[in-house]
Design a protein around this motif. Structure first.
Motif, mmCIF file in Angstrom:
data_model
loop_
_atom_site.group_PDB
_atom_site.id
_atom_site.type_symbol
_atom_site.label_atom_id
_atom_site.label_comp_id
_atom_site.label_asym_id
_atom_site.label_seq_id
_atom_site.Cartn_x
_atom_site.Cartn_y
_atom_site.Cartn_z
ATOM 1 N N CYS A 22 0.841 -1.188 0.000
ATOM 2 C CA CYS A 22 0.000 0.000 0.000
ATOM 3 C C CYS A 22 0.881 1.245 0.000
ATOM 4 O O CYS A 22 1.877 1.314 0.710
ATOM 5 N N TYR A 34 -2.104 0.988 -4.529
ATOM 6 C CA TYR A 34 -1.259 -0.168 -4.256
ATOM 7 C C TYR A 34 -0.231 -0.352 -5.346
ATOM 8 O O TYR A 34 -0.453 -0.023 -6.492
ATOM 9 N N CYS A 68 -3.245 4.546 3.770
ATOM 10 C CA CYS A 68 -3.223 3.095 3.989
ATOM 11 C C CYS A 68 -3.727 2.727 5.379
ATOM 12 O O CYS A 68 -4.474 1.764 5.535
#
Length: 100
Positions: free
Chosen positions: A27, A85, A78
């Motif tokens: 992330c 991502y 995140c």
């Protein structure tokens, strides 16, 4: 069998895949995003929020003016289950989802 299964396995594989995963694995916080508005949280970045108390995400989400760059905290950070991502190849850890 060398054919992919149609159902997920009971446990993830312990070996890394040779192919990139369809599920992202790292992330990345939205670059340049900070809490908008005029609250006590205004101007905090995702990295600053990630070292704060666990309830900061929900506290900031409840504010009507916390969005910035057209994204709310749960879309940008995140720690609050958002952002983008980066797929890594090959994966260094087993994925939680079966790969095809």
């Amino acid at each position: 069998s060398d054919e992919p299964s149609l159902l997920p396995s009971d446990e993830p594989s312990l070996l890394p895949s040779d192919e990139p995963s369809f599920q992202p694995s790292i992330c990345l916080d939205e670059e340049g995003w900070v809490v908008g508005g005029s609250s006590q949280y205004a101007g905090l970045s995702c990295s600053e929020i990630s070292i704060g108390p666990e309830n900061w995400c929900s506290a900031i989400m409840s504010l009507s003016d916390s969005a910035n760059l057209s994204k709310a905290i749960n879309e940008a950070c995140c720690i609050c289950h958002g952002s983008t991502y980066k797929t890594t190849y090959p994966s260094t850890e087993p994925s939680g989802f079966p790969t095809l």
